[in-house]
Design a protein around this motif. Structure first.
Motif: not given
Length: 491
Positions: A253-261, A300-307, A319-326, A341-345
């Motif tokens: 739950t925390t992962i989902t909320i933080l990713t939303t933030i 986490m990978r499904s939310l933050l890494l390119p799919q 226009d996805t979150l992973p693309s914006k991060l990249l 960002i790079s350290s997270l990825l």
């Protein structure tokens, strides 16, 4: 005592302050003021003390001593709260008063006062103790060991978690309650930073904070108190799931909320603002990944890494979150954000260079790997089926659905989509244009090889050898104009 509506200045102000302090001091040894008179005198002193000019007596040992005795002797009376407000303001405006307070030996009394379960005391005492973590020699160990400081903070975060979880549109926590929570979280963060040996004391607060995050409304823009203080506080705490805890505060739950933030933050702030506000959030996500189970890592990978769907275009162009991060990972205006960002990825790639390149493409991975002294493995630069994690299998194995989906190792785009784009976008390149483009890419890669940045086979050379470039009528060998470079071309 009548509270003056206009604050005097100069000598008049100075004399007035001295008279109030004398009256309050006499009242300590021989109480003669009514509770309301005492409160009014302290309120007047608070007004005078908002500007240190001509208010010197407040900031002396005698002045701080008088305020401390009125503030900490009684339990939560209106006059004692007013005295604590004066004291907190004095410590904020004149840092030297913090050591005066410590020298008076009053820190233990303050910690005891934090046990009172209401937001007024919490706000004032937490702020005072927070200020004492700077520019004073106070040792907080006795406050933990003898005055239950950690347990008091846990009790406040639990109280807020309960109130926020039970709140509705008609009964929302007040702004003052949220301000009190923020003060406790700021204190918790500093204590967990400066006294890591006591971090385990705050395990209960870790659970409470995650529960608060699961219920609290995310403001717009999102990275502001108390959200920022909730995130900061979690950075230093134990984040392992308590299997007895309710599901609303577990790490998934925390992962989902933080990713939303994070997602909302990327649309609410420019790169320079993110440089200032978003680093703790990225740090927390990295830390959570280290704590999580394999199932939570996959989430986490499904939310933050390119799919797979991101690979219909070169990575970073959707226009996805992973693309914006990249895209932000290469922002020239925000070096700390780029690194965060790079350290997270890289963390989401299990700190493996090959997996990292396959997840985000060589174009986004190269700079980070080079700056951290990591070579690009030769195997990472070959076209392959999917990304390292597209299949969601351990080790990145390829699923049946990915068969035939070769991916460009540099751009991360599916090769089939590259071919479609070449067909669908504008007039076809002439043979001469193809040759020039191939030569340009060949020269670029050979120069990279010469610098030692990459030690892999030139992909253009591979394309030539398999007949992808057959310019100049040279046939399947791809002779054309792509030629070997001499040493002089490596400059």
């Amino acid at each position: 005592m009548q509270v003056e509506t206009r604050t005097p200045t100069g000598k008049i102000k100075l004399n007035h302050i001295q008279r109030i302090l004398t009256t309050l001091n006499d009242d300590l040894s021989s109480p003669h003021l009514t509770p309301e008179q005492r409160r009014e005198a302290l309120e007047q002193l608070k007004i005078h003390g908002r500007d240190p000019k001509d208010a010197g007596p407040i900031f002396t040992t005698e002045g701080i001593g008088i305020l401390t005795k009125h503030g900490l002797t009684e339990r939560s009376s209106p006059s004692s709260l007013e005295a604590l407000r004066c004291l907190a303001n004095a410590m904020l405006l004149e840092p030297r008063t913090r050591q005066i307070f410590v020298n008076l030996g009053s820190a233990g009394q303050a910690a005891e006062r934090l046990k009172i379960p209401d937001s007024d005391n919490e706000f004032l005492i937490s702020r005072i103790l927070f200020l004492l973590t700077y520019e004073s020699n106070l040792n907080f160990d006795p406050l933990f060991n003898d005055h239950d400081l950690g347990q008091s903070i846990n009790a406040h975060t639990a109280r807020h978690a309960k109130e926020i979880s039970q709140a509705d549109s008609k009964n929302e926590p007040s702004s003052f309650d949220q301000a009190a929570l923020s003060e406790s979280l700021k204190l918790l963060f500093n204590l967990s930073t400066y006294y890591p040996r006591h971090v385990s004391t705050f395990t209960a607060s870790s659970e409470n904070i995650r529960k608060i995050l699961s219920h609290i409304a995310i403001p717009n823009p999102p990275l502001q108190p108390p959200i920022t203080h909730l995130i900061n506080a979690l950075v230093n705490l134990d984040l392992q799931d308590d299997h007895q805890s309710d599901s609303i505060s577990n790490l998934t739950t925390t992962i989902t909320i933080l990713t939303t933030i994070l997602s909302q933050s990327l649309t609410s702030y420019n790169p320079t603002e993110l440089e200032t506000h978003a680093i703790p959030l990225l740090t927390l996500l990295r830390k959570i990944y280290a704590y999580t189970s394999q199932t939570q890592k996959k989430h986490m990978r499904s939310l933050l890494l390119p799919q797979k769907s991101d690979r219909d275009l070169p990575l970073g162009q959707s226009d996805t979150l992973p693309s914006k991060l990249l895209r932000l990972s290469t922002s020239p205006a925000a070096p700390k954000l780029r690194e965060g960002i790079s350290s997270l990825l890289f963390e989401l790639s299990d700190q493996d260079a090959t997996t990292f390149v396959r997840n985000v493409g060589y174009g986004y991975a190269a700079g980070f790997l080079l700056s951290h002294g990591m070579a690009v493995p030769e195997s990472a630069m070959k076209a392959r089926h999917g990304s390292a994690r597209d299949g969601d299998g351990e080790g990145g194995e390829v699923t049946a659905a990915e068969e035939g989906e070769l991916v460009n190792p540099v751009t991360g785009q599916k090769l089939s989509k590259e071919e479609e784009a070449m067909v669908d976008t504008g007039p076809e390149m002439s043979e001469e244009e193809k040759e020039r483009e191939a030569e340009r890419l060949f020269v670029l890669f050979e120069r990279l090889r010469a610098t030692g940045v990459v030690s892999v086979e030139n992909p253009v050379r591979e394309a030539v050898e398999r007949g992808a470039f057959d310019g100049g009528g040279a046939g399947g060998t791809g002779g054309g104009r792509v030629e070997e470079l001499g040493d002089h071309d490596h400059d």
